[in-house]
Design a protein around this motif. Sequence first.
Motif, PDB file in Angstrom:
ATOM      1  N   LEU A 314       0.837  -1.197   0.000  1.00  0.00           N
ATOM      2  CA  LEU A 314       0.000   0.000   0.000  1.00  0.00           C
ATOM      3  C   LEU A 314       0.874   1.250   0.000  1.00  0.00           C
ATOM      4  O   LEU A 314       1.914   1.302   0.674  1.00  0.00           O
ATOM      5  CB  LEU A 314      -0.914   0.038   1.226  1.00  0.00           C
ATOM      6  N   PHE A 315       0.437   2.254  -0.757  1.00  0.00           N
ATOM      7  CA  PHE A 315       1.115   3.550  -0.767  1.00  0.00           C
ATOM      8  C   PHE A 315       0.059   4.638  -0.711  1.00  0.00           C
ATOM      9  O   PHE A 315      -0.902   4.613  -1.473  1.00  0.00           O
ATOM     10  CB  PHE A 315       1.984   3.720  -2.016  1.00  0.00           C
ATOM     11  N   HIS A 316       0.242   5.591   0.179  1.00  0.00           N
ATOM     12  CA  HIS A 316      -0.759   6.633   0.409  1.00  0.00           C
ATOM     13  C   HIS A 316      -0.448   7.862  -0.447  1.00  0.00           C
ATOM     14  O   HIS A 316       0.638   8.421  -0.375  1.00  0.00           O
ATOM     15  CB  HIS A 316      -0.782   7.028   1.887  1.00  0.00           C
ATOM     16  N   LEU A 317      -1.431   8.258  -1.250  1.00  0.00           N
ATOM     17  CA  LEU A 317      -1.265   9.399  -2.157  1.00  0.00           C
ATOM     18  C   LEU A 317      -2.033  10.637  -1.705  1.00  0.00           C
ATOM     19  O   LEU A 317      -2.135  11.615  -2.459  1.00  0.00           O
ATOM     20  CB  LEU A 317      -1.725   9.006  -3.570  1.00  0.00           C
ATOM     21  N   GLY A 318      -2.572  10.616  -0.493  1.00  0.00           N
ATOM     22  CA  GLY A 318      -3.244  11.803   0.028  1.00  0.00           C
ATOM     23  C   GLY A 318      -4.486  12.152  -0.769  1.00  0.00           C
ATOM     24  O   GLY A 318      -5.408  11.368  -0.917  1.00  0.00           O
ATOM     25  N   GLY A 319      -4.489  13.379  -1.301  1.00  0.00           N
ATOM     26  CA  GLY A 319      -5.620  13.847  -2.089  1.00  0.00           C
ATOM     27  C   GLY A 319      -6.635  14.659  -1.307  1.00  0.00           C
ATOM     28  O   GLY A 319      -7.699  14.995  -1.840  1.00  0.00           O
ATOM     29  N   ASP A 320      -6.317  15.014  -0.075  1.00  0.00           N
ATOM     30  CA  ASP A 320      -7.277  15.706   0.789  1.00  0.00           C
ATOM     31  C   ASP A 320      -7.079  17.219   0.743  1.00  0.00           C
ATOM     32  O   ASP A 320      -6.012  17.714   0.374  1.00  0.00           O
ATOM     33  CB  ASP A 320      -7.142  15.218   2.233  1.00  0.00           C
ATOM     34  N   GLU A 321      -8.110  17.933   1.135  1.00  0.00           N
ATOM     35  CA  GLU A 321      -8.075  19.386   1.373  1.00  0.00           C
ATOM     36  C   GLU A 321      -7.401  20.148   0.222  1.00  0.00           C
ATOM     37  O   GLU A 321      -6.485  20.947   0.435  1.00  0.00           O
ATOM     38  CB  GLU A 321      -7.364  19.674   2.705  1.00  0.00           C
ATOM     39  N   VAL A 322      -7.863  19.900  -0.982  1.00  0.00           N
ATOM     40  CA  VAL A 322      -7.269  20.536  -2.156  1.00  0.00           C
ATOM     41  C   VAL A 322      -8.057  21.804  -2.492  1.00  0.00           C
ATOM     42  O   VAL A 322      -9.201  21.746  -2.947  1.00  0.00           O
ATOM     43  CB  VAL A 322      -7.249  19.572  -3.357  1.00  0.00           C
ATOM     44  N   ASN A 323      -7.432  22.934  -2.274  1.00  0.00           N
ATOM     45  CA  ASN A 323      -8.014  24.230  -2.635  1.00  0.00           C
ATOM     46  C   ASN A 323      -7.437  24.634  -3.992  1.00  0.00           C
ATOM     47  O   ASN A 323      -6.248  24.924  -4.114  1.00  0.00           O
ATOM     48  CB  ASN A 323      -7.673  25.274  -1.577  1.00  0.00           C
ATOM     49  N   THR A 324      -8.276  24.664  -5.012  1.00  0.00           N
ATOM     50  CA  THR A 324      -7.799  24.854  -6.386  1.00  0.00           C
ATOM     51  C   THR A 324      -7.768  26.324  -6.824  1.00  0.00           C
ATOM     52  O   THR A 324      -7.642  26.608  -8.018  1.00  0.00           O
ATOM     53  CB  THR A 324      -8.681  24.058  -7.359  1.00  0.00           C
ATOM     54  N   ASP A 325      -7.844  27.256  -5.885  1.00  0.00           N
ATOM     55  CA  ASP A 325      -7.864  28.680  -6.253  1.00  0.00           C
ATOM     56  C   ASP A 325      -6.639  29.076  -7.073  1.00  0.00           C
ATOM     57  O   ASP A 325      -6.742  29.884  -8.010  1.00  0.00           O
ATOM     58  CB  ASP A 325      -7.967  29.552  -5.000  1.00  0.00           C
ATOM     59  N   CYS A 326      -5.466  28.518  -6.707  1.00  0.00           N
ATOM     60  CA  CYS A 326      -4.246  28.880  -7.441  1.00  0.00           C
ATOM     61  C   CYS A 326      -4.315  28.452  -8.907  1.00  0.00           C
ATOM     62  O   CYS A 326      -3.710  29.079  -9.780  1.00  0.00           O
ATOM     63  CB  CYS A 326      -3.017  28.264  -6.776  1.00  0.00           C
ATOM     64  N   TRP A 327      -5.008  27.356  -9.173  1.00  0.00           N
ATOM     65  CA  TRP A 327      -5.136  26.900 -10.551  1.00  0.00           C
ATOM     66  C   TRP A 327      -5.998  27.866 -11.381  1.00  0.00           C
ATOM     67  O   TRP A 327      -5.687  28.140 -12.535  1.00  0.00           O
ATOM     68  CB  TRP A 327      -5.746  25.505 -10.601  1.00  0.00           C
ATOM     69  N   SER A 328      -7.059  28.359 -10.760  1.00  0.00           N
ATOM     70  CA  SER A 328      -7.966  29.227 -11.515  1.00  0.00           C
ATOM     71  C   SER A 328      -7.472  30.669 -11.585  1.00  0.00           C
ATOM     72  O   SER A 328      -7.933  31.453 -12.421  1.00  0.00           O
ATOM     73  CB  SER A 328      -9.366  29.193 -10.905  1.00  0.00           C
ATOM     74  N   SER A 329      -6.498  31.035 -10.737  1.00  0.00           N
ATOM     75  CA  SER A 329      -6.016  32.416 -10.722  1.00  0.00           C
ATOM     76  C   SER A 329      -4.635  32.590 -11.341  1.00  0.00           C
ATOM     77  O   SER A 329      -4.109  33.707 -11.376  1.00  0.00           O
ATOM     78  CB  SER A 329      -5.995  32.933  -9.275  1.00  0.00           C
ATOM     79  N   THR A 330      -4.020  31.484 -11.798  1.00  0.00           N
ATOM     80  CA  THR A 330      -2.700  31.555 -12.427  1.00  0.00           C
ATOM     81  C   THR A 330      -2.885  31.439 -13.944  1.00  0.00           C
ATOM     82  O   THR A 330      -3.482  30.473 -14.425  1.00  0.00           O
ATOM     83  CB  THR A 330      -1.796  30.419 -11.907  1.00  0.00           C
ATOM     84  N   SER A 331      -2.365  32.409 -14.684  1.00  0.00           N
ATOM     85  CA  SER A 331      -2.716  32.552 -16.103  1.00  0.00           C
ATOM     86  C   SER A 331      -2.380  31.322 -16.927  1.00  0.00           C
ATOM     87  O   SER A 331      -3.200  30.850 -17.730  1.00  0.00           O
ATOM     88  CB  SER A 331      -2.041  33.789 -16.693  1.00  0.00           C
TER      89      SER A 331
END
Length: 529
Positions: A314-331
Amino acid sequence: MFVWNWGRVLLLFLLICSVELHESLWPLPEHYSSGDHALSVDPALKLSVAGNAAASPILIAAFDRYRRIVFKHSTYGFSFIRKLSERFLSAFDLDTFNITLLSDNDQLQLGLDESYTLLVPHPNHSSQLLIQANTVYGALRGLETFSQLCSFDYTTKTVKIYKAPWSIQDKPRFAYRGLLLDTSRHYLPVNVIKQIIESMSYAKLNVLHWHIIDEQSFPLEVPTYPNLWKGSYSKWERYTVEDAYEVVNFAKMRGINVMAEVDVPGHAESWGTGYPDLWPSPYCREPLDVSKNFTFDVISGILTDMRKIFPFELFHLGGDEVNTDCWSSTSHIKEWLQNHNMTTRDAYQYFVLKAQEIAVSKNWSPVNWEETFNTFPSKLHPKTIVHNWLGPGVCPKVVAKGFRCIYSNQGVWYLDHLDVPWDQVYTAEPLQGIHTSSQQELVIGGEVCMWGETADTSNVQQTIWPRAAAAAERLWSPRDSTSQNITLTVLPRLQNFRCLLNRRGVPAAPVTNYYARRAPIGPGSCYEQ
C-alpha cells in the motif's frame, strides 16, 4: 486529620478485582482459558524452534528482546544465570520455550497470518512453554502475550506466571491496524520513530503510516530529485535514504509494515523550495502545478526511489483538502484548463488519477483520503483503498461501491484532539452501519492518527499512549468481547497496560485525565490514573 475517601477506595477495589478477573492482557485474546497455579520461569529460559523456519533471525531477535523485558530485574548477566539454573534444575517450573513455525515465509504484507496458539502447561505435566504459529509474525504476537502473562514477584525475586495452565488461541479481527505518524509538522529523530514502532508492537498494531512530507517541510532524501529536501526545516532535520531503510527494517523485525505517504496535489508547498517550477507561481504555491509534465515526472521519480525503500503493497497518495484557487487564478494554468476543456474540479480528478496510475505502475495499491471518493467515486482505480477521516458513515458508502476502506474518523481516532477521552476511542466501531459480511470484509481495518502540529519529540509518545491502545484492542479483539461494561472490565486493563508501557520505558500519559498527555495532577499509583 486523615479522612478516608470510601468511594475512591471502593472503586480501586473493584478495579483491582476486575483486573484479576480479566487477566490484564491487552489486547484481549480471541479465546483463552486459565487455571489456578503459579509457575516460576527460569531466567535462563531456552528457545527451541521447530518447523520450517528454525533459523528465523526475526524470531531469535524477538525472543532475546522479550527475555530482556521479562527478566529486566535480574541483576546478573545471563551467562551467570544460566550456570546458576543448571546447578539447580528443579528451582524453576518453566525452563524451555518451544516455538513451532509452519511457514518460512517472512514477507510482511497486508493480510498475513498473525494467528498463534500459546500454551502454558500444568505444573505436573511439563516444564515447557509452547507457541505454534503459521508465520513468524504470529509467533511475535504470541511472545508479546507471553510477556504480559509474566509478573515479577518482589518477595521471591522470581518471574511468575499466575493462573496456569493457560491455553490461548488468538488472531486479529482486522488485517490493518495502524498508527499515522506526522514528521512534517515537527521533525522526529529516527530513534524516536523507532521507539514508537517498538511501543506499537506491545499493542499488536501492525502498520506505521509514515506521513513524511507536507506543506511545511520535505525532510526525505530523494536521489532522483536531490533538491527536494531543501524544503526541510533545516539541514539537521532530514531523513537520508539509509534512515528510511533503517526504519523499515526495524519495523519488519517487529512485524510492522511501513506505509509511506506522499500527499498530492495539495499539502505540497514545501516541494517548490527545491524546484520552484512545481508551484503554480511564486505567489500562489499549492496545489502542485497540474499543467506541467514536470510535476508528474517528479512524482514518478519520488515513487520510483521510494519503491526501493518501502516494500509494503500500500502507498498513500493523500488527495485531501485541495483548494484549487491557485489553478484558476494563475494565467498559464487557466489557459491549460481552457485548452483541455477542464474545470478545476476536473483537473483535481485528473491529477489524482494520474498519480494513482503512476503508483499502480510500480505495483502499489493506492490509498487516498476520502475527499477523492466523495468527489469522483466512479473514476477511482479499482485497487483504491479509501481512507476515511472526516466523520462516520463514509466506510458504508465506500464498501457499497466495492472499494476497500480504512477507518480513521477524526471525531474519535485523531490523537491530536486532546479532549477525546479513552472510552470514546475504545467504543468507536469501524463496521458501524455495515451489515453484510461481504461488505464488512472490505473494511481492512483502522488507524489512529498522530498529527504533528502540536506534538514533537517532547510530547509525542504521551499523546499517542495510552489512547492508541484503546483503538488497538478494538482492531484486534473480537467485537463482542470489547462491548462490555467498559468502566469495570476495560478501564482497569487499560490502566494496567499503561503501567506496563511505563515499566518498559514508554512515557504513556495517565488514562483518565480530561485532556490527553497531561501529567498526573498529584501523587498516586499509575494503576488509578
